[in-house]
Design a protein around this motif. Structure first.
Motif, PDB file in Angstrom:
ATOM      1  N   GLY A  44     115.900  25.167 -11.805  1.00 23.62           N
ATOM      2  CA  GLY A  44     115.061  25.176 -13.001  1.00 23.62           C
ATOM      3  C   GLY A  44     115.895  25.036 -14.258  1.00 23.62           C
ATOM      4  N   THR A  45     115.227  24.922 -15.386  1.00 25.05           N
ATOM      5  CA  THR A  45     115.937  24.733 -16.650  1.00 25.05           C
ATOM      6  C   THR A  45     116.657  25.996 -17.110  1.00 25.05           C
ATOM      7  OG1 THR A  45     113.910  25.216 -17.868  1.00 25.05           O
ATOM      8  CG2 THR A  45     114.398  22.896 -17.424  1.00 25.05           C
ATOM      9  N   SER A  46     116.221  27.159 -16.692  1.00 26.77           N
ATOM     10  CA  SER A  46     116.903  28.384 -17.113  1.00 26.77           C
ATOM     11  C   SER A  46     118.279  28.526 -16.469  1.00 26.77           C
ATOM     12  CB  SER A  46     116.033  29.616 -16.799  1.00 26.77           C
ATOM     13  OG  SER A  46     115.791  29.701 -15.417  1.00 26.77           O
ATOM     14  N   ASP A  47     118.573  27.725 -15.453  1.00 33.81           N
ATOM     15  CA  ASP A  47     119.877  27.750 -14.789  1.00 33.81           C
ATOM     16  C   ASP A  47     120.906  26.840 -15.464  1.00 33.81           C
ATOM     17  OD1 ASP A  47     118.777  29.395 -12.731  1.00 33.81           O
ATOM     18  OD2 ASP A  47     117.974  27.608 -11.751  1.00 33.81           O
ATOM     19  N   ILE A  48     120.505  26.102 -16.479  1.00 35.17           N
ATOM     20  CA  ILE A  48     121.376  25.089 -17.090  1.00 35.17           C
ATOM     21  C   ILE A  48     122.656  25.667 -17.696  1.00 35.17           C
ATOM     22  CG2 ILE A  48     121.513  23.353 -18.931  1.00 35.17           C
ATOM     23  CD1 ILE A  48     118.653  22.522 -18.200  1.00 35.17           C
ATOM     24  N   PRO A  49     122.660  26.811 -18.386  1.00 31.66           N
ATOM     25  CA  PRO A  49     123.942  27.301 -18.916  1.00 31.66           C
ATOM     26  C   PRO A  49     125.007  27.512 -17.831  1.00 31.66           C
ATOM     27  CG  PRO A  49     122.146  28.409 -20.027  1.00 31.66           C
ATOM     28  CD  PRO A  49     121.532  27.611 -18.899  1.00 31.66           C
ATOM     29  N   VAL A  50     124.641  28.066 -16.694  1.00 29.22           N
ATOM     30  CA  VAL A  50     125.596  28.246 -15.595  1.00 29.22           C
ATOM     31  C   VAL A  50     125.979  26.888 -15.017  1.00 29.22           C
ATOM     32  CG1 VAL A  50     125.959  29.289 -13.316  1.00 29.22           C
ATOM     33  CG2 VAL A  50     124.743  30.569 -15.086  1.00 29.22           C
ATOM     34  N   ALA A  51     125.018  25.980 -14.934  1.00 29.61           N
ATOM     35  CA  ALA A  51     125.299  24.637 -14.431  1.00 29.61           C
ATOM     36  C   ALA A  51     126.280  23.906 -15.330  1.00 29.61           C
ATOM     37  CB  ALA A  51     123.998  23.841 -14.319  1.00 29.61           C
ATOM     38  N   GLU A  52     126.129  24.045 -16.627  1.00 27.50           N
ATOM     39  CA  GLU A  52     127.050  23.398 -17.559  1.00 27.50           C
ATOM     40  C   GLU A  52     128.450  23.994 -17.452  1.00 27.50           C
ATOM     41  OE1 GLU A  52     127.220  20.687 -19.786  1.00 27.50           O
ATOM     42  OE2 GLU A  52     125.612  20.202 -18.407  1.00 27.50           O
ATOM     43  N   GLU A  53     128.535  25.296 -17.204  1.00 29.36           N
ATOM     44  CA  GLU A  53     129.846  25.912 -16.985  1.00 29.36           C
ATOM     45  C   GLU A  53     130.517  25.281 -15.761  1.00 29.36           C
ATOM     46  OE1 GLU A  53     131.899  30.307 -16.385  1.00 29.36           O
ATOM     47  OE2 GLU A  53     129.742  30.106 -16.088  1.00 29.36           O
ATOM     48  N   ALA A  54     129.774  25.096 -14.691  1.00 33.39           N
ATOM     49  CA  ALA A  54     130.317  24.473 -13.479  1.00 33.39           C
ATOM     50  C   ALA A  54     130.675  23.012 -13.732  1.00 33.39           C
ATOM     51  CB  ALA A  54     129.304  24.577 -12.334  1.00 33.39           C
ATOM     52  N   ALA A  55     129.792  22.278 -14.387  1.00 31.80           N
ATOM     53  CA  ALA A  55     130.010  20.854 -14.632  1.00 31.80           C
ATOM     54  C   ALA A  55     131.218  20.629 -15.532  1.00 31.80           C
ATOM     55  CB  ALA A  55     128.755  20.230 -15.253  1.00 31.80           C
ATOM     56  N   ARG A  56     131.309  21.370 -16.622  1.00 34.54           N
ATOM     57  CA  ARG A  56     132.438  21.206 -17.548  1.00 34.54           C
ATOM     58  C   ARG A  56     133.755  21.601 -16.879  1.00 34.54           C
ATOM     59  NH1 ARG A  56     131.823  18.893 -22.524  1.00 34.54           N
ATOM     60  NH2 ARG A  56     132.715  20.572 -23.714  1.00 34.54           N
ATOM     61  N   THR A  57     133.729  22.635 -16.052  1.00 38.44           N
ATOM     62  CA  THR A  57     134.941  23.036 -15.331  1.00 38.44           C
ATOM     63  C   THR A  57     135.395  21.910 -14.418  1.00 38.44           C
ATOM     64  OG1 THR A  57     134.351  25.374 -15.416  1.00 38.44           O
ATOM     65  CG2 THR A  57     135.917  24.713 -13.720  1.00 38.44           C
ATOM     66  N   ALA A  58     134.477  21.344 -13.665  1.00 41.09           N
ATOM     67  CA  ALA A  58     134.832  20.241 -12.766  1.00 41.09           C
ATOM     68  C   ALA A  58     135.360  19.044 -13.548  1.00 41.09           C
ATOM     69  CB  ALA A  58     133.625  19.851 -11.912  1.00 41.09           C
ATOM     70  N   GLU A  59     134.765  18.754 -14.696  1.00 42.46           N
ATOM     71  CA  GLU A  59     135.233  17.639 -15.518  1.00 42.46           C
ATOM     72  C   GLU A  59     136.636  17.876 -16.062  1.00 42.46           C
ATOM     73  OE1 GLU A  59     130.980  15.847 -17.130  1.00 42.46           O
ATOM     74  OE2 GLU A  59     131.947  17.454 -18.273  1.00 42.46           O
ATOM     75  N   VAL A  60     136.925  19.106 -16.463  1.00 38.83           N
ATOM     76  CA  VAL A  60     138.256  19.433 -16.974  1.00 38.83           C
ATOM     77  C   VAL A  60     139.322  19.194 -15.908  1.00 38.83           C
ATOM     78  CG1 VAL A  60     139.727  21.399 -17.653  1.00 38.83           C
ATOM     79  CG2 VAL A  60     137.551  21.026 -18.790  1.00 38.83           C
ATOM     80  N   TYR A  61     138.952  19.340 -14.652  1.00 38.39           N
ATOM     81  CA  TYR A  61     139.889  19.120 -13.553  1.00 38.39           C
ATOM     82  C   TYR A  61     139.849  17.678 -13.029  1.00 38.39           C
ATOM     83  CZ  TYR A  61     141.124  23.998 -13.532  1.00 38.39           C
ATOM     84  OH  TYR A  61     141.600  25.230 -13.901  1.00 38.39           O
ATOM     85  N   GLY A  62     139.269  16.761 -13.789  1.00 38.32           N
ATOM     86  CA  GLY A  62     139.355  15.341 -13.477  1.00 38.32           C
ATOM     87  C   GLY A  62     138.322  14.798 -12.516  1.00 38.32           C
ATOM     88  N   ASN A  63     137.137  15.366 -12.517  1.00 42.36           N
ATOM     89  CA  ASN A  63     136.092  14.925 -11.599  1.00 42.36           C
ATOM     90  C   ASN A  63     134.946  14.247 -12.326  1.00 42.36           C
ATOM     91  OD1 ASN A  63     136.932  16.311  -8.921  1.00 42.36           O
ATOM     92  ND2 ASN A  63     137.178  17.871 -10.503  1.00 42.36           N
ATOM     93  N   GLU A  64     134.323  13.281 -11.644  1.00 36.63           N
ATOM     94  CA  GLU A  64     133.086  12.692 -12.135  1.00 36.63           C
ATOM     95  C   GLU A  64     131.949  13.614 -11.724  1.00 36.63           C
ATOM     96  OE1 GLU A  64     130.201   8.800 -11.542  1.00 36.63           O
ATOM     97  OE2 GLU A  64     132.215   8.780 -10.675  1.00 36.63           O
TER      98      GLU A  64
END
Length: 159
Positions: A44-64
């Protein structure tokens, strides 16, 4: 990091702060060098802040990273075109991770969130559901641990 901490660090460094994920990044983002894509899916949309934390972390480590927010158990058809590695983020009863785990042939990292209504118990009900999943290939990180999920997905994607 909090906005206050970000403001303090930004006095000394060129900090890129994201309000939604509450992540501060110093320096440029690296080149994408992972082998595949990491999908970050939320129930759901209320999970987006945690999802963005995961997504940004993965991006910082060089992932698409492919973001599929508000997939829910009823929106699985939107997920099946993007499978390489998946982070499933859900509150409530945490069913999203089991459903995705049963359909996908890649590692699924389940992240229970503390948001939700009813008897969510601060994420405990989703955590227990995810830990008790019968789907093979599902691993579980702690409640609201988007960083841990993003880092683990990055490790898997770089193997």
């Amino acid at each position: 990091m909090s906005r206050e901490a970000a403001d303090y660090v930004a006095q000394q460094y060129n900090l890129n702060y994201d309000e939604l994920s509450q992540i501060g990044i110093i320096g440029d983002m690296p080149e994408k060098n992972g082998k595949g894509r990491i999908v970050v899916a939320t129930g759901g949309t209320s999970d987006i802040p945690v999802a963005e934390e995961a997504a940004r972390t993965a991006e910082v480590y060089g992932n698409e990273v492919v973001r599929l927010y508000d997939v829910g158990v009823a929106g699985m058809h939107r997920l099946m075109n993007h499978i390489d590695a998946i982070i499933a983020i859900a509150g409530m009863e945490g069913a999203l991770a089991s459903v995705i785990g049963g359909m996908a042939d890649c590692p699924v990292i389940a992240v229970p969130t503390s948001v939700g209504y009813g008897a969510n118990f601060g994420g405990l009900s989703a955590l227990l559901s995810m830990l008790n999943s019968c789907a093979s290939g599902v691993s579980v990180v702690n409640i609201d641990n988007g960083f841990g999920a993003g880092y683990l997905a990055s490790m898997i994607n770089h193997m």
